[in-house]
Design a protein around this motif. Sequence first.
Motif, PDB file in Angstrom:
ATOM      1  N   ALA A  35       0.837  -1.191   0.000  1.00  0.00           N
ATOM      2  CA  ALA A  35       0.000   0.000   0.000  1.00  0.00           C
ATOM      3  C   ALA A  35       0.874   1.243   0.000  1.00  0.00           C
ATOM      4  CB  ALA A  35      -0.898   0.013   1.235  1.00  0.00           C
ATOM      5  N   LEU A  49      -9.048   1.293   6.995  1.00  0.00           N
ATOM      6  CA  LEU A  49      -8.485   0.849   5.729  1.00  0.00           C
ATOM      7  C   LEU A  49      -8.674  -0.659   5.641  1.00  0.00           C
ATOM      8  CD1 LEU A  49      -5.217   2.975   5.860  1.00  0.00           C
ATOM      9  CD2 LEU A  49      -7.382   3.548   4.768  1.00  0.00           C
ATOM     10  N   GLY A  53      -5.234  -2.269   4.509  1.00  0.00           N
ATOM     11  CA  GLY A  53      -4.755  -1.339   3.499  1.00  0.00           C
ATOM     12  C   GLY A  53      -4.225  -1.995   2.240  1.00  0.00           C
ATOM     13  N   ILE A  56      -4.065  -0.286  -1.356  1.00  0.00           N
ATOM     14  CA  ILE A  56      -4.591   1.084  -1.350  1.00  0.00           C
ATOM     15  C   ILE A  56      -3.483   2.052  -1.744  1.00  0.00           C
ATOM     16  CG2 ILE A  56      -5.484   2.930   0.120  1.00  0.00           C
ATOM     17  CD1 ILE A  56      -6.967   0.802   1.718  1.00  0.00           C
ATOM     18  N   ILE A  58      -2.900   6.180  -1.908  1.00  0.00           N
ATOM     19  CA  ILE A  58      -3.424   7.489  -1.537  1.00  0.00           C
ATOM     20  C   ILE A  58      -2.381   8.537  -1.916  1.00  0.00           C
ATOM     21  CG2 ILE A  58      -4.189   8.954   0.365  1.00  0.00           C
ATOM     22  CD1 ILE A  58      -5.060   6.434   1.838  1.00  0.00           C
ATOM     23  N   ILE A  70     -12.281   2.782   3.656  1.00  0.00           N
ATOM     24  CA  ILE A  70     -11.661   2.601   2.351  1.00  0.00           C
ATOM     25  C   ILE A  70     -11.354   1.119   2.186  1.00  0.00           C
ATOM     26  CG2 ILE A  70      -9.779   3.337   0.846  1.00  0.00           C
ATOM     27  CD1 ILE A  70     -11.560   5.653   1.839  1.00  0.00           C
ATOM     28  N   GLN A  72     -10.123  -2.444   0.016  1.00  0.00           N
ATOM     29  CA  GLN A  72      -8.864  -2.806  -0.627  1.00  0.00           C
ATOM     30  C   GLN A  72      -8.823  -2.365  -2.086  1.00  0.00           C
ATOM     31  OE1 GLN A  72     -11.211  -4.915   0.334  1.00  0.00           O
ATOM     32  NE2 GLN A  72     -11.587  -6.417  -1.240  1.00  0.00           N
ATOM     33  N   ASN A  73      -7.602  -2.139  -2.572  1.00  0.00           N
ATOM     34  CA  ASN A  73      -7.316  -1.790  -3.965  1.00  0.00           C
ATOM     35  C   ASN A  73      -7.977  -0.496  -4.430  1.00  0.00           C
ATOM     36  OD1 ASN A  73      -5.640  -4.037  -4.459  1.00  0.00           O
ATOM     37  ND2 ASN A  73      -7.455  -5.323  -4.635  1.00  0.00           N
ATOM     38  N   VAL A  74      -8.143   0.451  -3.548  1.00  0.00           N
ATOM     39  CA  VAL A  74      -8.721   1.750  -3.889  1.00  0.00           C
ATOM     40  C   VAL A  74      -7.594   2.721  -4.205  1.00  0.00           C
ATOM     41  CG1 VAL A  74      -9.964   3.730  -2.919  1.00  0.00           C
ATOM     42  CG2 VAL A  74     -10.819   1.421  -2.557  1.00  0.00           C
ATOM     43  N   THR A  75      -7.810   3.558  -5.213  1.00  0.00           N
ATOM     44  CA  THR A  75      -6.858   4.609  -5.553  1.00  0.00           C
ATOM     45  C   THR A  75      -7.510   5.963  -5.321  1.00  0.00           C
ATOM     46  OG1 THR A  75      -5.807   3.226  -7.226  1.00  0.00           O
ATOM     47  CG2 THR A  75      -5.445   5.598  -7.397  1.00  0.00           C
TER      48      THR A  75
END
Length: 145
Positions: A35, A49, A53, A56, A58, A70, A72-75
Amino acid sequence: MNVYKWYYLSRWLYLHHVPVLPFIIKALIRILWAAVIPYQADIGKGSFLGYQGLGIVIHKRCVLGENCHISQNVTLGGTSGYWEVSKLGNDVHVGAGANIIGPVTIGDHCIIGAGAVVITDLPANAVAVGVPAKVVKIRDDEQQN
């Protein structure tokens, strides 16, 4: 110890002008959880997270409100040509694999579906899904609880 506590420690050290340790903690987060959670990002208290996390990303100038979730795997990031980056309000839930990119402001109590790509601002209490994300519903006070 979870990734949010590691982030919080690195943020505290950064705000108190401790030189090298925040960078080392950021690197450890990258190695252990795959992450990118920079100490410069402002993540509100009580935020969660998902899956420690995992995946992720950020942007360092992002601002997240309190009690955000938030997955997993969020941008959360910027896009070329713009200095501004994403800002999330309080109590925002972002589904797995979603992308929030560019100078986007997400209102309080929003839900962003899994895999959504948000490139425009969302009003408070909105539910957004799709690529690109579209508001499919504005929740009222009864639905928030």
